[in-house]
Design an enzyme around this catalytic site. Structure first.
Site, PDB file in Angstrom:
ATOM      1  N   SER A 138       0.833  -1.111  -0.083  1.00 46.97           N
ATOM      2  CA  SER A 138      -0.029  -0.099   0.221  1.00 46.97           C
ATOM      3  C   SER A 138       0.903   1.393  -0.007  1.00 46.97           C
ATOM      4  CB  SER A 138      -0.950   0.085   1.071  1.00 46.97           C
ATOM      5  OG  SER A 138      -1.711   1.345   1.442  1.00 46.97           O
ATOM      6  N   TYR A 151      -1.387  -0.329  10.774  1.00 44.54           N
ATOM      7  CA  TYR A 151      -1.608  -0.715   9.562  1.00 44.54           C
ATOM      8  C   TYR A 151      -0.339  -0.624   8.398  1.00 44.54           C
ATOM      9  CZ  TYR A 151      -3.742  -0.940   4.458  1.00 44.54           C
ATOM     10  OH  TYR A 151      -3.746  -1.018   3.128  1.00 44.54           O
TER      11      TYR A 151
END
Length: 242
Positions: A138, A151
């Site tokens: 990501s 995350y």
């Protein structure tokens, strides 16, 4: 080997990027094993895709199930050419909120799940001296903010694992990291903290990519000749600053 002959496992294939990737690969002639937790979704997708697809209900945080997924793929299709490690969750929160269960689930799925996927195919690929492992990270694996500590940590870890793996298997197995920006998927639904979810949406006040945009990038990487390895791609909406 022709790209149309490749056997590909896609995790997180019941929706979003995983589903879009599986559909695009089958359209291009690949045989695809779809792996995810939601059997109803997998059945529906495979029915639409036909006999070049199959599915295996898989929780990537369960090592035994991931190994069984790989074994079933080899039993059905004869080999594994590509693994797309796509399954992931994004339960953003502030550390002070002490959402410890969400931290542990993030680590189990986003980090351990990637490692378990690698473990399930690596010996097979090294023995054949051929294969391709694609790990979906990501943009959060390149930068972090106050809401994404855990995350982002998991996605930084995916990049570190991928680069270490690339060096370990150079010349035998190709390794690619795909780092998407904002994409229209179900990922945001894993944010249970409503304040954080609202703040994140305000930060991402721009057009989102479609899952098919990332699927196209994954297919591009797979379709390169064996002599060429796309090691990393970052794909954002044109107007995304984050």
């Amino acid at each position: 080997m022709s790209n149309t002959d490749k056997v590909v496992i896609v995790t997180g294939a019941s929706s979003g990027i995983g589903e879009a990737t599986a559909r695009m690969l089958v359209e291009r002639g690949c045989k695809v094993m779809l792996a995810a937790r939601r059997e109803d979704n997998l059945k529906k997708i495979c029915k639409e895709l036909g006999d070049k697809s199959s599915y295996f209900v898989t929780d990537v945080s369960n090592h035994k199930k991931v190994l069984e997924m790989a074994d079933e793929t080899i039993s059905l299709f004869g080999r594994i050419d590509v693994l797309v490690n796509n399954a992931g969750i994004m339960p953003l929160s502030l550390l002070a909120s002490r959402r410890v269960d969400e931290w542990e689930e993030t680590i189990d799925i986003n980090i351990k799940g990637v490692l378990y996927g690698i473990d399930s195919v690596l010996a097979h690929m090294i023995e054949r001296e051929s294969g391709h492992i694609i790990n979906v990270s990501s943009v959060a694996g390149h930068r972090t903010n106050a809401m994404s500590s855990v995350y982002s940590g998991s996605k930084f870890a995916v990049r570190a694992i991928s680069e270490g793996l690339r060096q370990e298997v150079a010349g035998k197995v190709r390794v690619t990291i795909i780092s998407p920006g904002a994409v229209t998927t179900e990922l945001g639904f894993s944010i249970k903290d409503e304040t954080v979810r609202d703040n994140m949406l305000k930060m991402l006040d721009h057009d989102f990519l479609e899952a098919s945009d990332i699927a196209s990038a994954i297919c591009y990487c797979i379709e390169q000749p064996d002599s060429s390895s796309v090691n990393e791609m970052i794909i954002r909406p044109t107007d995304q600053q984050l």
